[in-house]
Design an enzyme around this catalytic site. Structure first.
Site, PDB file in Angstrom:
ATOM      1  N   ASP A 298       0.934  -1.196   0.092  1.00  0.00           N
ATOM      2  CA  ASP A 298       0.040  -0.068   0.031  1.00  0.00           C
ATOM      3  C   ASP A 298       0.871   1.300   0.099  1.00  0.00           C
ATOM      4  O   ASP A 298       1.717   1.457   0.745  1.00  0.00           O
ATOM      5  CB  ASP A 298      -0.829   0.109   1.171  1.00  0.00           C
ATOM      6  CG  ASP A 298      -1.948   1.368   1.226  1.00  0.00           C
ATOM      7  OD1 ASP A 298      -1.325   2.131   2.141  1.00  0.00           O
ATOM      8  OD2 ASP A 298      -2.739   1.561   0.762  1.00  0.00           O
TER       9      ASP A 298
ATOM     10  N   ASP B  10      -3.236   2.666  -5.653  1.00  0.00           N
ATOM     11  CA  ASP B  10      -2.037   2.989  -4.439  1.00  0.00           C
ATOM     12  C   ASP B  10      -1.970   1.426  -3.932  1.00  0.00           C
ATOM     13  O   ASP B  10      -1.330   1.490  -2.833  1.00  0.00           O
ATOM     14  CB  ASP B  10      -2.404   4.092  -3.679  1.00  0.00           C
ATOM     15  CG  ASP B  10      -3.645   3.735  -2.811  1.00  0.00           C
ATOM     16  OD1 ASP B  10      -4.558   2.729  -3.170  1.00  0.00           O
ATOM     17  OD2 ASP B  10      -4.209   4.474  -1.883  1.00  0.00           O
ATOM     18  N   GLU B  11      -2.311   0.423  -4.459  1.00  0.00           N
ATOM     19  CA  GLU B  11      -2.137  -0.956  -3.901  1.00  0.00           C
ATOM     20  C   GLU B  11      -2.256  -1.916  -4.503  1.00  0.00           C
ATOM     21  O   GLU B  11      -2.728  -2.008  -5.930  1.00  0.00           O
ATOM     22  CB  GLU B  11      -3.408  -1.006  -2.616  1.00  0.00           C
ATOM     23  CG  GLU B  11      -4.720  -1.290  -3.446  1.00  0.00           C
ATOM     24  CD  GLU B  11      -5.704  -1.492  -2.278  1.00  0.00           C
ATOM     25  OE1 GLU B  11      -5.661  -0.890  -1.067  1.00  0.00           O
ATOM     26  OE2 GLU B  11      -6.744  -2.233  -2.433  1.00  0.00           O
TER      27      GLU B  11
END
Length: 433
Positions: free
Chosen positions: A17, A112-113
């Site tokens: 993350d 974002d992950e």
């Protein structure tokens, strides 16, 4: 063979993350902002909510979703950045390439992950930890030294994502199979992926208020509380077991939306925004080989400027208009005109805050079988207005966005409609359509 490579920790998944991603990218691009409080907003308005907040701003109580004007009051010296989705997508791709250099990316969950499956010797704890540290260091060294990441290691994808959120920023958390549920017992239900406020209420109604209660449920009970297979998936994930991935469904709709800056909150400018969003929907339909059978318009409005007025009006409106299956921008714009005429009498300058459009009833254009009496959508692809739409696509693809536009641009923002949604990362084409 895989069993021989595992130890008692049973680690099978690594989850990455990126911490405060949009704000961190802005700090990376603006060296003077590093170490200072930053938020990112989607439009030039003090009343919109922050879509990202740096850890320096979070120390003052600022958080994602907070109104910009409120964040300014809480945090002296707050830097407010305008969202640049094309930049965030470009940095995302560099980060995914860096991760993939160390271990294959199994699935990108959002911008974002991502999750990565551990194989062979990677499943031994010492090797998994070393791999995680190499990934974190590689992102900092090869992409940007402001781009900190947290990593979770666990037996299941669900637990790896849970672990990832337990220590931020730049954390590395391990949830071992032989220690479950111990490290989780103090974790609130709100910290688990997929357990939102409504689901917590349903769990409380079933007598489950904490991790201990969730752990002791049976898979069958979890399925009953969720009223779907998702409950069993979460139960299995919590116990360190994986489930088959949920089959991806074809899209049922496509949509674009925009939060209006203060200068755009007039009926004429809001209509120009709506038209631009419809143009993007049409271009996406053609790129995806789809047709749509209805158009939806959604408007959000603030409170009445004259509280003494007897007519309160409405704060939100959503309405749809059916269309013959089409991927023609001009046919969709005609439907928008029908909807706009219905809402126009209610519109007041200054109150409009959000415009969204969506195309529903999607179907592959190739799925239509023509016969003697029906040539299929858009006259079998030969409708003059569709041919014109396709020509505009080609010109804008070759020479840049809005080389040719339908109607005046009316000072529209550069990235209108190219929003990064939680489950969708814009394609490169989104920035020229």
């Amino acid at each position: 063979m895989e069993q021989a490579n595992e130890d008692s920790a049973g680690l099978r998944w690594l989850f990455v993350d990126l911490n405060a991603f949009f704000a961190s990218v802005e700090q990376q691009m603006n060296p003077d902002w590093q170490g200072r409080p930053v938020i990112v907003r989607p439009a030039m308005s003090e009343y919109t909510g922050a879509i990202a907040a740096s850890y320096e701003s979070k120390a003052w109580g600022v958080h994602t979703g907070m109104r910009v004007s409120e964040a300014r009051k809480l945090c002296p010296g707050l830097i407010v950045a305008e969202a640049r989705p094309d930049l965030y997508v470009a940095v995302h791709k560099k980060i995914m390439a860096e991760i993939d250099r160390h271990v294959p990316v199994w699935k990108v969950g959002s911008i974002d992950e991502c999750s990565c499956e551990l194989l062979g010797p990677e499943r031994q704890e010492a090797n998994a930890v070393a791999l995680a540290r190499r990934i974190q260091a590689g992102i900092l060294e090869n992409v940007g030294d402001c781009l900190r990441s947290s990593i979770g290691l666990a037996p299941s994808r669900f637990l790896a994502k849970t672990a990832c959120g337990m220590k931020k920023p730049a954390g590395l958390t391990i949830l071992r199979a032989n220690e479950l549920p111990g490290p989780l017992l103090d974790l609130p239900l709100s910290k688990y992926p997929g357990i939102g406020p409504r689901m917590r209420l349903r769990l409380e109604a079933a007598g489950v208020a904490d991790t201990a209660g969730l752990w002791t449920m049976s898979a069958r009970q979890a399925r009953a509380v969720w009223n779907s297979i998702e409950g069993e998936r979460i139960w299995r994930g919590l116990h360190g077991l994986d489930s088959e991935p949920t089959p991806e469904k074809p899209p049922a709709s496509i949509s674009h939306s925009h939060v209006l800056a203060q200068a755009m909150r007039t009926p004429d400018k809001a209509r120009a925004v709506a038209r631009r969003l419809v143009v993007k929907c049409g271009a996406r339909l053609r790129r995806m080989g789809l047709t749509g059978a209805s158009l939806t318009l959604h408007l959000d409005m603030g409170p009445k400027a004259t509280p003494r007025s007897d007519r309160r009006g409405w704060e939100t409106a959503a309405m749809s208009c059916p269309v013959a299956p089409t991927q023609d921008t001009f046919a969709l714009l005609t439907a928008l005109d029908v909807l706009w005429r219905k809402v126009e009498p209610e519109l007041e300058a200054g109150r409009l805050s959000y415009v969204g459009v969506g195309v529903h009833g999607l179907k592959s254009r190739d799925a239509f079988e023509t016969d003697l009496f029906d040539t299929g959508p858009d006259q079998g692809g030969e409708a003059p207005s569709l041919r014109l739409s396709q020509a505009l696509d080609a010109l804008n693809r070759r020479y840049g966005k809005d080389t040719v536009s339908i109607g005046p641009k009316a000072g529209l923002p550069e990235f209108i409609g190219a929003k990064i949604a939680f489950t969708r990362i814009p394609e490169a084409e989104d920035f020229w359509e």
